[in-house]
Write a protein that holds these residues in place. Structure first.
Motif, short mmCIF file in Angstrom:
data_model
loop_
_atom_site.label_atom_id
_atom_site.label_comp_id
_atom_site.label_asym_id
_atom_site.label_seq_id
_atom_site.Cartn_x
_atom_site.Cartn_y
_atom_site.Cartn_z
N THR A 200 -16.26 -23.54 26.42
CA THR A 200 -16.28 -24.53 27.49
C THR A 200 -15.03 -23.73 27.96
N GLY A 201 -15.55 -22.68 28.16
CA GLY A 201 -13.92 -22.29 29.03
C GLY A 201 -14.44 -20.59 28.81
N ASN A 202 -13.27 -20.15 30.37
CA ASN A 202 -13.38 -18.70 30.29
C ASN A 202 -12.01 -17.87 30.38
N GLY A 203 -12.31 -16.97 31.06
CA GLY A 203 -10.73 -15.79 31.03
C GLY A 203 -10.65 -16.16 32.44
N GLU A 204 -9.70 -16.64 32.35
CA GLU A 204 -8.81 -16.92 34.28
C GLU A 204 -8.35 -15.66 34.02
N LEU A 205 -7.63 -15.26 34.97
CA LEU A 205 -7.16 -14.00 35.59
C LEU A 205 -5.92 -13.97 35.29
N ALA A 206 -5.19 -15.07 35.22
CA ALA A 206 -3.63 -15.63 35.08
C ALA A 206 -2.94 -15.84 34.17
N LYS A 207 -4.18 -15.79 33.15
CA LYS A 207 -3.83 -16.55 31.88
C LYS A 207 -4.13 -15.21 31.28
N ILE A 208 -4.80 -14.36 31.39
CA ILE A 208 -5.63 -13.53 30.61
C ILE A 208 -5.62 -11.64 30.55
N LEU A 209 -4.85 -11.59 32.55
CA LEU A 209 -4.97 -10.31 33.11
C LEU A 209 -4.27 -9.34 32.14
N ALA A 210 -2.68 -9.39 32.24
CA ALA A 210 -2.21 -9.00 31.85
C ALA A 210 -2.04 -8.59 30.33
N ALA A 211 -2.48 -9.56 29.23
CA ALA A 211 -3.30 -9.16 28.08
C ALA A 211 -4.68 -8.34 27.58
N ILE A 212 -5.18 -7.93 29.03
CA ILE A 212 -6.38 -7.55 28.83
C ILE A 212 -5.61 -5.97 29.31
N THR A 213 -4.64 -6.07 30.35
CA THR A 213 -4.06 -4.50 30.68
C THR A 213 -3.84 -3.78 29.73
N ASP A 214 -2.54 -4.83 28.78
CA ASP A 214 -2.31 -4.19 27.45
C ASP A 214 -4.12 -3.68 26.04
N ASP A 215 -4.86 -3.71 26.23
CA ASP A 215 -5.59 -3.64 25.15
C ASP A 215 -6.18 -2.38 26.07
N ALA B 19 -12.23 -6.90 27.79
CA ALA B 19 -12.29 -5.31 27.64
C ALA B 19 -12.99 -5.01 27.49
N ASP B 20 -14.35 -4.83 26.49
CA ASP B 20 -15.16 -4.93 26.15
C ASP B 20 -16.38 -4.77 27.38
N MET B 21 -16.53 -5.92 28.29
CA MET B 21 -16.80 -5.49 29.63
C MET B 21 -16.59 -4.81 30.86
N ILE B 22 -15.21 -5.03 31.13
CA ILE B 22 -14.94 -3.57 31.82
C ILE B 22 -15.04 -2.47 30.98
N ASP B 23 -15.28 -2.13 29.93
CA ASP B 23 -14.96 -0.69 29.22
C ASP B 23 -16.86 -0.63 29.33
N TYR B 24 -17.10 -1.09 29.61
CA TYR B 24 -19.25 -1.15 28.94
C TYR B 24 -18.84 -0.76 30.10
N TYR B 25 -19.27 -1.50 31.70
CA TYR B 25 -19.27 -1.17 32.48
C TYR B 25 -18.21 0.89 33.19
N VAL B 26 -17.61 0.65 32.40
CA VAL B 26 -16.78 2.16 32.84
C VAL B 26 -17.41 2.94 32.25
N LYS B 27 -17.79 3.32 31.57
CA LYS B 27 -18.78 4.17 30.23
C LYS B 27 -20.07 3.76 31.10
N LEU B 28 -20.59 3.08 31.70
CA LEU B 28 -22.28 2.96 32.24
C LEU B 28 -21.91 3.81 33.51
N VAL B 29 -21.22 3.54 34.36
CA VAL B 29 -21.70 3.80 35.63
C VAL B 29 -20.54 4.21 36.64
N GLY B 30 -19.26 4.40 36.37
CA GLY B 30 -17.62 4.88 36.27
C GLY B 30 -16.38 4.32 36.59
N VAL B 31 -14.77 4.64 36.23
CA VAL B 31 -14.64 4.20 36.80
C VAL B 31 -13.87 3.75 38.46
#
Length: 415
Positions: free
Chosen positions: A344-359, A290-302
């Motif tokens: 070694t891993g990543n945030g796979e959307l199927a496993k993390i996106l709902a939690a990102i949504t809450d954040d 969410a920090d990554m998304i929020d950083y870009y939104v604040k930089l370039v717009g939603v």
């Protein structure tokens, strides 16, 4: 120590010492029922950057991954068919293996030709397949192949991946002081991409080459957007307490993100730990994504932000690929060091996106904002580049398309 000089024994030991993490083994994060349902109701477009043999080797891996994505509401993925210095012949082999795997379950996949195919896949609970090439070397020096790529369904292309190519320089070459900029051949490749409606992706491209490409598009094809499909924000990285002085060579500076947004394009951060130098070890969290998304939104717009996980199935296969392409990954041991730190891993959307949504909800993002970030912004750019539809026309039509989709979904389908 560079990958060019590392011994086979040392690499083997490094591989054995690392857990075989990646997309398959990444963590599943808890989320609210409301966020889980929102993801299922919304068009979500991620990115799978794992060519056959590099990230996956068994057809069942693909079926398992995409079934999990469908079960959790992920509509589709930009999927990498080729990268680095792969040839036309290798590209065809990659395409064959993806399609052969999908042919085992044809009811579950829809190859995307236009944006309405994405909507159809969402309605029907299928995986929308959006082909991407992370290299222009697949042309084998023949610009006429761009027409065939269009017919196969390639929707976006990167000019230069890491190293120096006939088109220009990738990010690693640039960090090593060898950014030659956009070449005359690179301009011709862009000409053909614009002609056939293939999106210019500047991820992994050296800054001089990327800015030259943006200059060329702005001057020659004003109004045509360009994008970064999976790029970490350098401005966020530099503020991390454990950031290295040189930094991650795969980040992009803020000025490039701003230029892409000004063109009408989008920038998608990638939820991949090792691209952050291993300073986010073990499991990237919903808050960090969410920090990554929020950083870009604040930089370039939603209106100009997307998402991309840059998923990989196996760390060991990635290391093997880097070893086999040592010139392409002559990074002073950066990648291996990040893996050794635990990234070694990543945030796979199927496993993390709902939690990102809450954040993101907790940060004040609206459902409309998230619908844009998760897929709507990409759809607008896709419609413009693939279909020649002006952005304002797409935005005018989209509410009615959304209404019809919801009506059909309520009557006939249940994702």
């Amino acid at each position: 120590m560079s990958l060019r000089t590392v011994s086979f024994a040392a690499l083997t030991a490094a591989c054995l010492a690392l857990p075989a993490f990646g997309s398959e083994e990444s963590k599943t994060w808890e989320a609210s029922p409301e966020a889980t349902q929102f993801v299922k109701d919304t068009i979500v477009l991620g990115m799978l950057a794992s060519p056959y043999g590099t990230g996956w080797t068994e057809y069942e891996q693909l079926h398992t991954y995409f079934q999990r994505a469908r079960d959790n509401g992920i509509t589709g993925h930009e999927m990498t068919l080729a990268a680095a210095d792969m040839s036309w012949e290798t590209f065809l082999e990659q395409h064959y293996h993806f399609r052969a795997a999908m042919a085992q379950q044809p009811e579950n996949y829809l190859i995307v030709n236009e944006t309405r195919d994405i909507e159809a896949a969402h309605l029907q609970g299928k995986t929308a397949v959006i082909w991407n090439s992370q290299t222009a070397t697949i042309l084998n020096g023949d610009l006429k192949k761009m027409a065939a790529l269009k017919d196969i369904g390639v929707k976006s292309m990167i000019l230069a991946y890491n190293d120096i190519f006939r088109t220009g320089s990738g990010q690693l070459a640039a960090q090593n002081g060898r950014d030659i900029g956009l070449t005359p051949w690179g301009k011709k490749v862009i000409d053909e991409m614009v002609r056939f409606g293939i999106l210019l992706d500047l991820s992994h491209t050296g800054s001089k080459t990327a800015n030259d490409a943006m200059d060329y598009v702005d001057a020659t094809y004003p109004g045509v957007p360009y994008v970064y499909t999976h790029s970490v924000p350098a401005g966020l990285y530099k503020n991390e307490p454990n950031a290295t002085p040189q930094g991650c060579y795969r980040t992009i500076p803020d000025d490039e993100a701003l230029r892409a947004a000004k063109s009408g394009g989008y920038i998608s951060p990638t939820f991949t730990e090792w691209m952050m130098d291993g300073i986010w070890p073990e499991n990237i969290s919903p808050a960090q994504a969410a920090d990554m998304i929020d950083y870009y939104v604040k930089l370039v717009g939603v209106d100009h932000v997307g998402i991309a996980t840059d998923d990989m199935f196996s760390t060991q296969l990635v290391v093997d690929f880097a070893t086999a392409n040592a010139d392409m990954y002559n990074d002073g041991g950066y990648m291996i060091d990040a893996f050794n730190k635990g990234a070694t891993g990543n945030g796979e959307l199927a496993k993390i996106l709902a939690a990102i949504t809450d954040d993101l909800w907790a940060r004040g993002y609206s459902n409309e904002d998230l619908a844009k970030i998760y897929g709507g912004n990409k759809m607008r750019v896709f419609a413009q580049v693939w279909e020649g539809k002006p952005p304002e026309q797409f935005l005018q039509e989209y509410p009615e398309r959304l209404r019809l989709r919801q009506e059909l979904e309520g009557k006939f389908f249940n994702r």
